[in-house]
Design a protein around this motif. Structure first.
Motif, PDB file in Angstrom:
ATOM      1  N   ALA A  92      43.118  30.170  36.430  1.00  0.00           N
ATOM      2  CA  ALA A  92      44.227  31.022  36.866  1.00  0.00           C
ATOM      3  C   ALA A  92      43.791  32.484  36.807  1.00  0.00           C
ATOM      4  O   ALA A  92      44.088  33.279  37.702  1.00  0.00           O
ATOM      5  CB  ALA A  92      45.451  30.794  35.988  1.00  0.00           C
ATOM      6  N   ARG A  93      43.061  32.845  35.755  1.00  0.00           N
ATOM      7  CA  ARG A  93      42.567  34.217  35.625  1.00  0.00           C
ATOM      8  C   ARG A  93      41.506  34.505  36.676  1.00  0.00           C
ATOM      9  O   ARG A  93      41.453  35.599  37.245  1.00  0.00           O
ATOM     10  CB  ARG A  93      41.994  34.431  34.221  1.00  0.00           C
ATOM     11  N   ALA A  94      40.649  33.535  36.921  1.00  0.00           N
ATOM     12  CA  ALA A  94      39.618  33.708  37.947  1.00  0.00           C
ATOM     13  C   ALA A  94      40.253  33.902  39.317  1.00  0.00           C
ATOM     14  O   ALA A  94      39.768  34.701  40.138  1.00  0.00           O
ATOM     15  CB  ALA A  94      38.689  32.493  37.953  1.00  0.00           C
ATOM     16  N   TYR A  95      41.336  33.191  39.583  1.00  0.00           N
ATOM     17  CA  TYR A  95      42.066  33.329  40.844  1.00  0.00           C
ATOM     18  C   TYR A  95      42.567  34.755  41.024  1.00  0.00           C
ATOM     19  O   TYR A  95      42.516  35.312  42.130  1.00  0.00           O
ATOM     20  CB  TYR A  95      43.219  32.324  40.871  1.00  0.00           C
ATOM     21  N   VAL A  96      43.033  35.376  39.946  1.00  0.00           N
ATOM     22  CA  VAL A  96      43.515  36.754  40.008  1.00  0.00           C
ATOM     23  C   VAL A  96      42.383  37.682  40.455  1.00  0.00           C
ATOM     24  O   VAL A  96      42.555  38.522  41.354  1.00  0.00           O
ATOM     25  CB  VAL A  96      44.065  37.208  38.638  1.00  0.00           C
ATOM     26  N   GLY A 138      40.671  31.214  47.927  1.00  0.00           N
ATOM     27  CA  GLY A 138      40.359  29.795  48.077  1.00  0.00           C
ATOM     28  C   GLY A 138      38.970  29.571  48.641  1.00  0.00           C
ATOM     29  O   GLY A 138      38.256  28.640  48.231  1.00  0.00           O
ATOM     30  N   VAL A 139      38.550  30.421  49.593  1.00  0.00           N
ATOM     31  CA  VAL A 139      37.193  30.337  50.137  1.00  0.00           C
ATOM     32  C   VAL A 139      36.183  30.544  49.011  1.00  0.00           C
ATOM     33  O   VAL A 139      35.189  29.811  48.895  1.00  0.00           O
ATOM     34  CB  VAL A 139      36.981  31.384  51.250  1.00  0.00           C
ATOM     35  N   ASP A 188      41.614  22.443  36.622  1.00  0.00           N
ATOM     36  CA  ASP A 188      41.347  23.842  36.961  1.00  0.00           C
ATOM     37  C   ASP A 188      42.049  24.262  38.253  1.00  0.00           C
ATOM     38  O   ASP A 188      42.667  25.324  38.316  1.00  0.00           O
ATOM     39  CB  ASP A 188      39.843  24.091  37.092  1.00  0.00           C
ATOM     40  N   VAL A 189      41.928  23.444  39.282  1.00  0.00           N
ATOM     41  CA  VAL A 189      42.582  23.796  40.550  1.00  0.00           C
ATOM     42  C   VAL A 189      44.091  23.857  40.361  1.00  0.00           C
ATOM     43  O   VAL A 189      44.762  24.760  40.876  1.00  0.00           O
ATOM     44  CB  VAL A 189      42.214  22.783  41.648  1.00  0.00           C
ATOM     45  N   TRP A 238      48.133  28.658  51.290  1.00  0.00           N
ATOM     46  CA  TRP A 238      47.007  29.401  51.832  1.00  0.00           C
ATOM     47  C   TRP A 238      45.804  29.391  50.893  1.00  0.00           C
ATOM     48  O   TRP A 238      44.653  29.394  51.341  1.00  0.00           O
ATOM     49  CB  TRP A 238      47.435  30.817  52.198  1.00  0.00           C
ATOM     50  N   PHE A 239      46.042  29.367  49.588  1.00  0.00           N
ATOM     51  CA  PHE A 239      44.917  29.195  48.672  1.00  0.00           C
ATOM     52  C   PHE A 239      44.245  27.855  48.928  1.00  0.00           C
ATOM     53  O   PHE A 239      43.009  27.765  49.000  1.00  0.00           O
ATOM     54  CB  PHE A 239      45.382  29.291  47.220  1.00  0.00           C
ATOM     55  N   GLN A 240      45.040  26.818  49.086  1.00  0.00           N
ATOM     56  CA  GLN A 240      44.491  25.478  49.325  1.00  0.00           C
ATOM     57  C   GLN A 240      43.763  25.420  50.659  1.00  0.00           C
ATOM     58  O   GLN A 240      42.706  24.777  50.776  1.00  0.00           O
ATOM     59  CB  GLN A 240      45.606  24.448  49.299  1.00  0.00           C
ATOM     60  N   ALA A 241      44.299  26.124  51.675  1.00  0.00           N
ATOM     61  CA  ALA A 241      43.653  26.132  52.995  1.00  0.00           C
ATOM     62  C   ALA A 241      42.261  26.737  52.910  1.00  0.00           C
ATOM     63  O   ALA A 241      41.299  26.218  53.498  1.00  0.00           O
ATOM     64  CB  ALA A 241      44.506  26.913  53.991  1.00  0.00           C
ATOM     65  N   GLY A 242      42.130  27.837  52.168  1.00  0.00           N
ATOM     66  CA  GLY A 242      40.823  28.455  52.016  1.00  0.00           C
ATOM     67  C   GLY A 242      39.873  27.594  51.222  1.00  0.00           C
ATOM     68  O   GLY A 242      38.684  27.495  51.537  1.00  0.00           O
ATOM     69  N   MET A 243      40.405  26.945  50.178  1.00  0.00           N
ATOM     70  CA  MET A 243      39.558  26.095  49.346  1.00  0.00           C
ATOM     71  C   MET A 243      39.096  24.857  50.105  1.00  0.00           C
ATOM     72  O   MET A 243      37.959  24.409  49.945  1.00  0.00           O
ATOM     73  CB  MET A 243      40.309  25.696  48.082  1.00  0.00           C
ATOM     74  N   ASP A 244      39.954  24.298  50.931  1.00  0.00           N
ATOM     75  CA  ASP A 244      39.576  23.113  51.704  1.00  0.00           C
ATOM     76  C   ASP A 244      38.485  23.430  52.720  1.00  0.00           C
ATOM     77  O   ASP A 244      37.544  22.653  52.908  1.00  0.00           O
ATOM     78  CB  ASP A 244      40.795  22.543  52.428  1.00  0.00           C
TER      79      ASP A 244
END
Length: 291
Positions: free
Chosen positions: A162-166, A213-214, A230-231, A270-276
């Motif tokens: 969660a912190r890394a996402y920030v 997400g990318v 983690d995700v 949108w986070f999931q879209a980039g990660m996918d």
């Protein structure tokens, strides 16, 4: 998230021992950060510098600020939290260098400034109460790590990822700046209605979520450092900082026309879209009919 032992970034600037840099007079540690952050999160947190936006909305420009010159350096080895941030920043450098190279371009990484309370920036005086932010004027990400405590304890979004996402979200704003998107959107401010400005801001913020997400996709391919849950940790963070969730928490109801970052569901999507996808092309929030 197995991050220990990974490469750390050299693009760190530690101002935590400074006196706060003047400005709003919040030197030292932040004052009542839990209360103040919750009041401001719904508008500017996790976005392009709130100082810049406030100045633009009030009819002024971004104030020029003379910043102290400090060499970039790694955080102290014994400072685990700062080492974590440095490690995540390094992973964004590696991921975006790869993505830009694939498009025959060169990535120019931002610097990340650690500070307490308040600090001068090229966008005006930054305050911890604003949450993490990116200033396009100096191409730096600003972070008072007290925000991580707020994220965990006040907003219910704990966990390393969660912190890394920030951090990755703010670096996403830097990527937008390098691509020229930030300047285009800022150029429209004052020429469109407040509602339209908010809508543009939402698309910009959701794109930064997608770019985060990318990064998650590329860093996982390179490091295989994600563990079970983690995700979900990052998705949980996205859900807790959606405009609808924050407005319900602070005032008990939502005002969609005032949204600046998107709903919880949109931020997760949108986070999931980039990660996918792991590609910038998947992050065209401005061309999307539905967010």
């Amino acid at each position: 998230m197995r991050w220990e032992g990974e490469r750390q970034s050299d693009n760190m600037e530690d101002r935590r021992d400074d006196d706060g840099g003047g400005g709003f007079g919040l030197g030292g540690r932040s004052i009542g950060i839990g209360t103040i952050v919750l009041a401001l999160l719904g508008s500017w947190v996790l976005g392009v510098s709130p100082v810049t936006l406030l100045n633009l909305l009030s009819g002024g420009g971004s104030p020029a600020v003379v910043q102290p010159q400090r060499p970039a350096h790694k955080p102290p080895a014994a400072d685990q939290s700062a080492t974590f941030v440095s490690t995540v920043l390094a992973s964004t450098e590696d991921a975006w260098t790869q993505v830009f190279q694939e498009d025959n371009a060169q990535y120019q990484p931002p610097r990340l400034v650690l500070y307490r309370g308040a600090t001068p920036t090229a966008c005006g005086t930054g305050q911890a109460a604003m949450g993490p932010f990116y200033c396009p004027g100096d191409r730096k990400v600003y972070l008072d790590m007290d925000f991580f405590d707020t994220l965990s304890h006040d907003l219910g979004a704990p966990g390393d990822f969660a912190r890394a996402y920030v951090v990755a979200h703010e670096v996403g704003h830097h990527v937008q700046n390098l691509l020229g998107l930030t300047a285009k959107i800022d150029g429209l401010r004052g020429r469109v209605s407040q509602v339209q400005q908010n809508q543009l801001s939402v698309r910009l913020e959701l794109q930064a979520d997608c770019l985060a997400g990318v990064w998650a996709n590329r860093s996982q391919q390179a490091r295989h450092w994600l563990e079970q849950g983690d995700v979900e940790s990052a998705m949980n963070a996205a859900s807790h900082i959606g405009d609808d969730a924050l407005q319900k928490r602070s005032q008990g109801y939502v005002v969609p026309d005032s949204f600046t970052h998107g709903t919880s569901a949109q931020r997760q999507h949108w986070f999931q879209a980039g990660m996918d996808a792991g590609r910038i092309q998947a992050c065209d929030t401005f061309g999307a009919r539905q967010l």
